[in-house]
Write a protein that holds these residues in place. Structure first.
Motif, PDB file in Angstrom:
ATOM      1  N   GLU A   9      29.917  20.828  39.929  1.00 13.05           N
ATOM      2  CA  GLU A   9      31.291  20.312  40.076  1.00 13.05           C
ATOM      3  C   GLU A   9      31.555  19.184  39.078  1.00 13.05           C
ATOM      4  OE1 GLU A   9      35.097  20.102  41.336  1.00 13.05           O
ATOM      5  OE2 GLU A   9      33.631  21.543  42.085  1.00 13.05           O
ATOM      6  N   ILE A  10      30.591  18.319  38.898  1.00 10.43           N
ATOM      7  CA  ILE A  10      30.742  17.227  37.933  1.00 10.43           C
ATOM      8  C   ILE A  10      30.763  17.778  36.516  1.00 10.43           C
ATOM      9  CG2 ILE A  10      29.636  15.157  37.004  1.00 10.43           C
ATOM     10  CD1 ILE A  10      28.611  14.640  39.869  1.00 10.43           C
ATOM     11  N   ASP A  11      29.892  18.739  36.236  1.00 12.72           N
ATOM     12  CA  ASP A  11      29.897  19.373  34.913  1.00 12.72           C
ATOM     13  C   ASP A  11      31.224  20.063  34.623  1.00 12.72           C
ATOM     14  OD1 ASP A  11      27.416  18.613  33.961  1.00 12.72           O
ATOM     15  OD2 ASP A  11      26.394  20.324  34.882  1.00 12.72           O
ATOM     16  N   ALA A  12      31.786  20.724  35.624  1.00 16.51           N
ATOM     17  CA  ALA A  12      33.073  21.401  35.440  1.00 16.51           C
ATOM     18  C   ALA A  12      34.179  20.386  35.148  1.00 16.51           C
ATOM     19  CB  ALA A  12      33.418  22.223  36.674  1.00 16.51           C
ATOM     20  N   ILE A  17      37.635  17.679  31.054  1.00 17.36           N
ATOM     21  CA  ILE A  17      38.037  16.469  30.323  1.00 17.36           C
ATOM     22  C   ILE A  17      37.812  16.672  28.829  1.00 17.36           C
ATOM     23  CG2 ILE A  17      37.389  14.056  29.907  1.00 17.36           C
ATOM     24  CD1 ILE A  17      36.876  13.825  32.925  1.00 17.36           C
ATOM     25  N   GLY A  18      36.701  17.289  28.466  1.00 17.85           N
ATOM     26  CA  GLY A  18      36.421  17.558  27.055  1.00 17.85           C
ATOM     27  C   GLY A  18      37.383  18.543  26.438  1.00 17.85           C
ATOM     28  N   GLN A  19      37.753  19.589  27.188  1.00 17.03           N
ATOM     29  CA  GLN A  19      38.684  20.592  26.676  1.00 17.03           C
ATOM     30  C   GLN A  19      40.072  20.002  26.460  1.00 17.03           C
ATOM     31  OE1 GLN A  19      38.490  23.725  29.541  1.00 17.03           O
ATOM     32  NE2 GLN A  19      36.615  24.590  28.677  1.00 17.03           N
ATOM     33  N   ARG A  20      40.431  19.055  27.285  1.00 23.10           N
ATOM     34  CA  ARG A  20      41.743  18.421  27.149  1.00 23.10           C
ATOM     35  C   ARG A  20      41.733  17.254  26.168  1.00 23.10           C
ATOM     36  NH1 ARG A  20      41.198  20.529  32.060  1.00 23.10           N
ATOM     37  NH2 ARG A  20      42.974  21.564  33.024  1.00 23.10           N
ATOM     38  N   ALA A  60      31.705  15.462  47.421  1.00 24.30           N
ATOM     39  CA  ALA A  60      30.358  15.031  47.810  1.00 24.30           C
ATOM     40  C   ALA A  60      29.507  14.716  46.591  1.00 24.30           C
ATOM     41  CB  ALA A  60      29.691  16.097  48.664  1.00 24.30           C
ATOM     42  N   SER A  61      29.586  15.545  45.566  1.00 28.65           N
ATOM     43  CA  SER A  61      28.779  15.303  44.370  1.00 28.65           C
ATOM     44  C   SER A  61      29.250  14.052  43.630  1.00 28.65           C
ATOM     45  CB  SER A  61      28.804  16.516  43.452  1.00 28.65           C
ATOM     46  OG  SER A  61      30.125  16.856  43.124  1.00 28.65           O
ATOM     47  N   TRP A  62      30.567  13.835  43.567  1.00 28.39           N
ATOM     48  CA  TRP A  62      31.091  12.627  42.941  1.00 28.39           C
ATOM     49  C   TRP A  62      30.734  11.389  43.748  1.00 28.39           C
ATOM     50  CZ3 TRP A  62      32.531  11.851  38.178  1.00 28.39           C
ATOM     51  CH2 TRP A  62      32.951  12.931  37.421  1.00 28.39           C
TER      52      TRP A  62
END
Length: 97
Positions: A9-12, A17-20, A60-62
Motif C-alpha cells: 500500500e505504501i509502495d503504491a 506520487i512519482g507518476q504525478r 494500518a501500514s501507514w
C-alpha cells in the motif's frame, strides 16, 4: 526499516506520487512534519476502523510506518531515491534530440 520492507500500500502510494511528479512536495511535507509523525501515526490508528468501514484498508501500514522510530527516516530515504530517479529521468528526456 529498510527500503525493501515497505508494504504494498505504501509502495503504491509512493509510485502514484512519482507518476504525478509530486515527489519534491512530498519530500518537503515529510521533512517539515517529521516531529509530528508519531502523532499522525496514532491518529491513523484511531481512524483505521472508520476507514475500514468506508472501504479503505491502507491506513494500518501507514500508521505502523509513522509510529515506529525509524519509519519517517525510511520514508524520507525512499522519497529522496524517487526524487533522484525523477531528476535523472528528466535529464535524460531533455538530452534526447
Amino acid at each position: 526499516m529498510h527500503e525493501g520492507q515497505f508494504d504494498s500500500e505504501i509502495d503504491a502510494t509512493l509510485s502514484a506520487i512519482g507518476q504525478r511528479r509530486m515527489v519534491l512536495p512530498a519530500v518537503l511535507f515529510v521533512a517539515g512534519h517529521r516531529p509530528l509523525a508519531f502523532v499522525f501515526g496514532q491518529i491513523l490508528l484511531i481512524l483505521q476502523p472508520m476507514a475500514a468501514l468506508l472501504g479503505s484498508d491502507g491506513l494500518a501500514s501507514w500508521a505502523h510506518l509513522l509510529s515506529i522510530p525509524g519509519g519517517p527516516d525510511a520514508l524520507s530515504d525512499r522519497l529522496a531515491a524517487l526524487l533522484e530517479r525523477d531528476r535523472h529521468a528528466t535529464r535524460d528526456l531533455k538530452s534526447e534530440p
